[in-house]
Write a protein that holds these residues in place. Structure first.
Motif, PDB file in Angstrom:
ATOM      1  N   ALA A  36       0.736  -1.223  -0.031  1.00  0.00           N
ATOM      2  CA  ALA A  36       0.026  -0.115  -0.019  1.00  0.00           C
ATOM      3  C   ALA A  36       0.993   1.338  -0.098  1.00  0.00           C
ATOM      4  O   ALA A  36       2.135   1.329   0.494  1.00  0.00           O
ATOM      5  CB  ALA A  36      -0.864   0.109   1.189  1.00  0.00           C
ATOM      6  N   GLU A  37       0.379   2.163  -0.580  1.00  0.00           N
ATOM      7  CA  GLU A  37       1.084   3.489  -0.833  1.00  0.00           C
ATOM      8  C   GLU A  37       0.867   4.548   0.280  1.00  0.00           C
ATOM      9  O   GLU A  37      -0.433   4.489   0.362  1.00  0.00           O
ATOM     10  CB  GLU A  37       0.808   4.285  -2.040  1.00  0.00           C
ATOM     11  N   VAL A  38       1.468   4.640   1.132  1.00  0.00           N
ATOM     12  CA  VAL A  38       1.262   5.600   2.486  1.00  0.00           C
ATOM     13  C   VAL A  38       1.686   7.143   2.255  1.00  0.00           C
ATOM     14  O   VAL A  38       2.965   7.264   2.167  1.00  0.00           O
ATOM     15  CB  VAL A  38       2.058   4.949   3.965  1.00  0.00           C
ATOM     16  N   GLU A  39       0.774   7.779   2.131  1.00  0.00           N
ATOM     17  CA  GLU A  39       1.166   9.383   1.749  1.00  0.00           C
ATOM     18  C   GLU A  39       1.591  10.163   3.024  1.00  0.00           C
ATOM     19  O   GLU A  39       1.106  10.092   4.136  1.00  0.00           O
ATOM     20  CB  GLU A  39      -0.361  10.161   1.375  1.00  0.00           C
ATOM     21  N   LEU A  40       2.645  10.878   2.752  1.00  0.00           N
ATOM     22  CA  LEU A  40       3.283  11.647   3.855  1.00  0.00           C
ATOM     23  C   LEU A  40       2.983  13.075   3.706  1.00  0.00           C
ATOM     24  O   LEU A  40       3.150  13.776   4.571  1.00  0.00           O
ATOM     25  CB  LEU A  40       4.754  11.595   3.720  1.00  0.00           C
ATOM     26  N   GLY A  41       2.431  13.596   2.489  1.00  0.00           N
ATOM     27  CA  GLY A  41       1.939  14.725   2.257  1.00  0.00           C
ATOM     28  C   GLY A  41       3.259  15.628   1.630  1.00  0.00           C
ATOM     29  O   GLY A  41       4.119  15.170   1.171  1.00  0.00           O
ATOM     30  N   GLU A  42       2.955  17.051   1.485  1.00  0.00           N
ATOM     31  CA  GLU A  42       4.061  17.777   1.139  1.00  0.00           C
ATOM     32  C   GLU A  42       5.340  18.094   1.838  1.00  0.00           C
ATOM     33  O   GLU A  42       4.907  18.580   2.868  1.00  0.00           O
ATOM     34  CB  GLU A  42       3.178  19.130   0.611  1.00  0.00           C
ATOM     35  N   TYR A  56      11.519   7.117   5.969  1.00  0.00           N
ATOM     36  CA  TYR A  56      10.622   7.099   6.887  1.00  0.00           C
ATOM     37  C   TYR A  56      10.902   5.849   7.911  1.00  0.00           C
ATOM     38  O   TYR A  56      10.655   4.794   7.591  1.00  0.00           O
ATOM     39  CB  TYR A  56       9.520   7.125   6.228  1.00  0.00           C
ATOM     40  N   THR A  57      10.570   5.971   9.023  1.00  0.00           N
ATOM     41  CA  THR A  57      10.941   5.181  10.087  1.00  0.00           C
ATOM     42  C   THR A  57       9.691   5.068  11.007  1.00  0.00           C
ATOM     43  O   THR A  57       9.241   6.200  11.479  1.00  0.00           O
ATOM     44  CB  THR A  57      12.232   4.981  11.124  1.00  0.00           C
ATOM     45  N   ASP A  58       9.047   3.958  11.220  1.00  0.00           N
ATOM     46  CA  ASP A  58       7.723   3.780  12.166  1.00  0.00           C
ATOM     47  C   ASP A  58       8.081   2.463  13.093  1.00  0.00           C
ATOM     48  O   ASP A  58       9.238   2.159  12.887  1.00  0.00           O
ATOM     49  CB  ASP A  58       6.498   3.722  11.418  1.00  0.00           C
ATOM     50  N   THR A  59       7.181   2.184  13.591  1.00  0.00           N
ATOM     51  CA  THR A  59       7.269   0.970  14.761  1.00  0.00           C
ATOM     52  C   THR A  59       7.610  -0.354  13.914  1.00  0.00           C
ATOM     53  O   THR A  59       8.026  -1.357  14.581  1.00  0.00           O
ATOM     54  CB  THR A  59       6.226   0.877  15.655  1.00  0.00           C
ATOM     55  N   THR A  60       7.331  -0.530  12.704  1.00  0.00           N
ATOM     56  CA  THR A  60       7.605  -1.656  12.016  1.00  0.00           C
ATOM     57  C   THR A  60       8.674  -1.668  11.004  1.00  0.00           C
ATOM     58  O   THR A  60       9.130  -2.795  10.670  1.00  0.00           O
ATOM     59  CB  THR A  60       6.363  -2.009  11.018  1.00  0.00           C
ATOM     60  N   GLY A  61       9.372  -0.717  10.906  1.00  0.00           N
ATOM     61  CA  GLY A  61      10.735  -0.430  10.243  1.00  0.00           C
ATOM     62  C   GLY A  61      10.852   0.855   9.611  1.00  0.00           C
ATOM     63  O   GLY A  61      10.234   1.735   9.612  1.00  0.00           O
ATOM     64  N   THR A  62      11.941   0.742   8.636  1.00  0.00           N
ATOM     65  CA  THR A  62      12.261   2.017   7.910  1.00  0.00           C
ATOM     66  C   THR A  62      11.916   1.720   6.432  1.00  0.00           C
ATOM     67  O   THR A  62      12.546   0.796   5.818  1.00  0.00           O
ATOM     68  CB  THR A  62      13.952   2.358   8.042  1.00  0.00           C
ATOM     69  N   TYR A  63      11.282   2.701   5.748  1.00  0.00           N
ATOM     70  CA  TYR A  63      11.003   2.491   4.497  1.00  0.00           C
ATOM     71  C   TYR A  63      11.587   3.552   3.710  1.00  0.00           C
ATOM     72  O   TYR A  63      11.650   4.819   3.971  1.00  0.00           O
ATOM     73  CB  TYR A  63       9.232   2.946   4.532  1.00  0.00           C
ATOM     74  N   THR A  64      11.836   3.218   2.160  1.00  0.00           N
ATOM     75  CA  THR A  64      12.418   4.279   1.269  1.00  0.00           C
ATOM     76  C   THR A  64      11.153   5.019   0.848  1.00  0.00           C
ATOM     77  O   THR A  64      10.047   4.793   0.553  1.00  0.00           O
ATOM     78  CB  THR A  64      12.752   3.527  -0.012  1.00  0.00           C
ATOM     79  N   VAL A  65      11.460   6.467   0.971  1.00  0.00           N
ATOM     80  CA  VAL A  65      10.549   7.367   0.669  1.00  0.00           C
ATOM     81  C   VAL A  65      10.590   7.963  -1.038  1.00  0.00           C
ATOM     82  O   VAL A  65      11.924   8.236  -1.354  1.00  0.00           O
ATOM     83  CB  VAL A  65      10.609   8.876   1.614  1.00  0.00           C
ATOM     84  N   HIS A  66       9.464   8.158  -1.609  1.00  0.00           N
ATOM     85  CA  HIS A  66       9.486   8.510  -2.934  1.00  0.00           C
ATOM     86  C   HIS A  66       8.782  10.203  -2.981  1.00  0.00           C
ATOM     87  O   HIS A  66       7.593  10.053  -2.435  1.00  0.00           O
ATOM     88  CB  HIS A  66       8.752   7.397  -3.661  1.00  0.00           C
ATOM     89  N   CYS A  67       9.427  10.805  -3.542  1.00  0.00           N
ATOM     90  CA  CYS A  67       8.992  12.180  -3.605  1.00  0.00           C
ATOM     91  C   CYS A  67       9.064  12.807  -5.228  1.00  0.00           C
ATOM     92  O   CYS A  67       9.764  12.427  -5.864  1.00  0.00           O
ATOM     93  CB  CYS A  67       9.843  13.247  -2.858  1.00  0.00           C
ATOM     94  N   HIS A  68       7.898  13.341  -5.226  1.00  0.00           N
ATOM     95  CA  HIS A  68       7.403  13.612  -6.636  1.00  0.00           C
ATOM     96  C   HIS A  68       7.112  15.248  -7.013  1.00  0.00           C
ATOM     97  O   HIS A  68       6.393  15.570  -5.863  1.00  0.00           O
ATOM     98  CB  HIS A  68       6.542  12.926  -7.405  1.00  0.00           C
ATOM     99  N   GLU A  69       7.426  15.957  -7.819  1.00  0.00           N
ATOM    100  CA  GLU A  69       7.156  17.265  -7.815  1.00  0.00           C
ATOM    101  C   GLU A  69       5.594  17.298  -8.282  1.00  0.00           C
ATOM    102  O   GLU A  69       4.987  16.426  -9.023  1.00  0.00           O
ATOM    103  CB  GLU A  69       7.834  17.845  -9.012  1.00  0.00           C
ATOM    104  N   HIS A  70       4.971  18.282  -7.820  1.00  0.00           N
ATOM    105  CA  HIS A  70       3.606  18.411  -8.089  1.00  0.00           C
ATOM    106  C   HIS A  70       3.213  19.398  -9.295  1.00  0.00           C
ATOM    107  O   HIS A  70       4.132  19.847 -10.240  1.00  0.00           O
ATOM    108  CB  HIS A  70       2.585  18.727  -7.300  1.00  0.00           C
TER     109      HIS A  70
END
Length: 70
Positions: A36-42, A56-70
């Motif tokens: 699932a894609e979890v949005e972090l916002g702008e 991004y790190t939460d209680t279940t691990g660290t995830y690669t963040v993808h950021c895109h221009e709007h």
């Protein structure tokens, strides 16, 4: 000599302006978790750079963040 100083000052000012503009860029960011894609916002500036570098790190691990221009 005077022309060299003026050119140096102009080049330095341009470099500062360009780097400060790019630092203020904003992008929409997300990470993928369990398919699932979890949005972090702008995110902007230092927050954007930190997320892209460290993920991004939460209680279940660290995830690669993808950021895109709007």
């Amino acid at each position: 000599m005077k022309k060299s100083v003026i050119l140096f000052v102009m080049a330095t000012a341009s470099a500062i302006a360009i780097s400060s503009c790019s630092k203020n860029k904003c992008h929409d960011c997300h990470y993928d978790k369990n398919g699932a894609e979890v949005e972090l916002g702008e995110k902007c500036g230092d927050d954007l750079e930190q997320l892209e570098s460290n993920g991004y790190t939460d209680t279940t691990g660290t995830y690669t963040v993808h950021c895109h221009e709007h």
